[in-house]
Write a protein that holds these residues in place. Structure first.
Motif, short mmCIF file in Angstrom:
data_model
loop_
_atom_site.label_atom_id
_atom_site.label_comp_id
_atom_site.label_asym_id
_atom_site.label_seq_id
_atom_site.Cartn_x
_atom_site.Cartn_y
_atom_site.Cartn_z
N UNK A 101 16.49 50.93 33.20
CA UNK A 101 17.35 51.15 34.55
C UNK A 101 18.81 51.92 34.30
N UNK A 102 19.31 51.70 33.12
CA UNK A 102 20.36 52.57 32.70
C UNK A 102 20.34 53.94 32.77
N UNK A 103 19.04 54.39 32.38
CA UNK A 103 18.80 55.75 32.39
C UNK A 103 18.60 56.39 33.60
N UNK A 104 18.05 55.51 34.46
CA UNK A 104 17.51 56.03 35.60
C UNK A 104 18.85 56.06 36.76
N UNK A 105 19.75 55.27 36.47
CA UNK A 105 21.17 55.48 37.11
C UNK A 105 21.94 56.72 36.69
N UNK A 106 21.89 56.73 35.67
CA UNK A 106 22.56 58.10 35.12
C UNK A 106 21.94 59.44 35.50
N UNK A 107 20.63 59.30 35.52
CA UNK A 107 19.70 60.45 36.07
C UNK A 107 20.09 60.58 37.65
N UNK A 108 19.99 59.54 38.33
CA UNK A 108 20.21 59.57 39.76
C UNK A 108 21.60 59.70 40.25
N UNK A 109 22.65 59.53 39.25
CA UNK A 109 24.09 59.61 39.69
C UNK A 109 24.32 60.85 40.55
N UNK A 110 25.01 60.50 41.78
CA UNK A 110 25.25 61.63 42.43
C UNK A 110 26.50 62.40 42.24
N UNK A 111 26.28 63.77 42.32
CA UNK A 111 27.42 64.35 42.07
C UNK A 111 27.90 65.21 43.23
N UNK A 112 27.36 64.71 44.50
CA UNK A 112 27.85 65.13 45.76
C UNK A 112 29.25 65.55 46.03
N UNK A 113 29.91 64.54 45.49
CA UNK A 113 31.57 64.78 45.83
C UNK A 113 32.07 65.69 44.74
N UNK A 114 31.43 65.65 43.67
CA UNK A 114 32.07 66.72 42.60
C UNK A 114 31.71 68.06 43.26
N UNK A 115 30.40 68.23 43.86
CA UNK A 115 29.92 69.41 44.36
C UNK A 115 30.81 69.88 45.52
N UNK A 116 31.22 68.92 46.32
CA UNK A 116 31.96 69.21 47.67
C UNK A 116 33.39 69.42 47.19
N UNK A 117 34.05 68.60 46.28
CA UNK A 117 35.20 69.18 45.70
C UNK A 117 35.45 70.44 45.08
N UNK A 118 34.43 70.74 44.23
CA UNK A 118 34.58 72.15 43.33
C UNK A 118 34.17 73.14 44.56
N UNK A 119 33.37 72.87 45.68
CA UNK A 119 33.14 73.96 46.49
C UNK A 119 34.37 74.20 47.36
N UNK A 120 34.83 73.23 47.78
CA UNK A 120 36.15 73.27 48.58
C UNK A 120 37.34 74.15 47.81
N UNK A 121 37.49 73.31 46.59
CA UNK A 121 38.46 74.05 45.61
C UNK A 121 38.42 75.73 45.63
#
Length: 312
Positions: A101-121
């Motif tokens: 479960x722990x590995x699945x959560x790490x694998x599925x962790x969404x980086x959408x916020x980071x992607x949007x933040x980096x893209x906007x920056x």
């Protein structure tokens, strides 16, 4: 069990005598949040045990909420270590449920916020850099756009012959504010045209009607050996004079290869001020200016120097 069920719809939250629910060998890939909520009540009410072995659980990111819920309530599942995933290539193992479960959560962790933040920056940074480049080179860009329009025939037509380096139709294009018109009529024209036979392009006299101001200005700059700017305070405040001055500088750099194409006549009200504008400093540093004297005894020397600058 063994009924091909894929969805649980029965409310078991108030079945206080229910001890075991055998759902093995069905098609349960997950349980809905509503069903999980009901089972949670049943776990507390009757100490219910569930068997959903041999169902092919969906061990995916989309189903991680159910898998986390299973881990939190693993004591209520019968033979949970024997459960399997619906896909054989899954790295999820119910024998080590906590780490899976722990590995699945790490694998599925969404980086959408980071992607949007980096893209906007990145977009803001790139836009900032492009804006600086455009602002710094705005006159050159405007000049090149005009030259491209001229080359492809999008400029207002007029009879023109692009001069070569040996001959120009005019000796000087005169740039001045309307306040200096009398100075042009009483001093510049008699001194340069009448006495020295130089040909000047003066907008109030030589611009053709029906031709846009931009086209007339660019035509005059191209067909003149020099551009002479009579710089007064009103001149520096005028957007059109700023356009003429900057287009003349770009014309000199791009087509003539030198700022020597531009000559500034600084009136006393300008050079006696506290400081000269930044728009003039490149020409000041190259000594492409001449100060109009305050004493009449120096007039003749001033005009002789100006004529030499035009003709050299």
């Amino acid at each position: 069990s063994n009924n091909g069920l894929s969805e649980w719809l029965v409310d078991v939250s108030k079945m206080s005598n229910l001890k075991l629910l055998d759902l093995s060998e069905n098609k349960f890939a997950t349980l809905s949040s509503h069903a999980r909520q009901q089972f949670g009540h049943a776990f507390q009410l009757s100490n219910l045990t569930i068997d959903i072995s041999r169902n092919g659980i969906a061990c995916t990111c989309e189903n991680q909420d159910f898998l986390v819920w299973m881990h939190e309530n693993k004591n209520y599942y019968l033979h949970i270590e024997n459960y399997t995933c619906s896909t054989t290539d899954s790295m999820f193992d119910f024998k080590s449920l906590e780490s899976s479960v722990h590995n699945l959560q790490k694998q599925c962790k969404s980086f959408l916020g980071w992607y949007i933040g980096c893209s906007v920056t990145s977009a803001i940074f790139v836009t900032f850099i492009i804006s600086i480049i455009v602002i710094k080179n705005k006159w050159k860009i405007r000049y090149l756009i005009y030259k491209s329009k001229q080359r492809f025939g999008f400029v207002t037509p007029f009879n023109r012959c692009i001069p070569d380096t040996m001959h120009y139709e005019y000796d000087a294009f005169l740039s001045y504010s309307g306040q200096e018109l009398m100075f042009v009529l009483k001093q510049v024209i008699p001194r340069l045209e009448v006495n020295k036979n130089l040909r000047l392009l003066i907008r109030d006299r030589d611009y053709l009607p029906g031709i846009s101001k931009v086209d007339s200005t660019m035509k005059g700059l191209q067909e003149s050996r020099r551009t002479v700017c009579i710089v007064s305070k009103k001149y520096l405040e005028s957007k059109w004079r700023d356009y003429e001055l900057n287009m003349a500088k770009v014309e000199g750099i791009e087509d003539r290869g030198s700022l020597d194409y531009v000559i500034l006549i600084l009136l006393p009200e300008v050079y006696n001020g506290n400081h000269l504008p930044k728009t003039l400093m490149d020409l000041i540093r190259k000594e492409r200016y001449i100060e109009y004297p305050m004493e009449s005894c120096a007039y003749d020397d001033f005009w002789d120097r100006l004529i030499r600058m035009i003709e050299q």
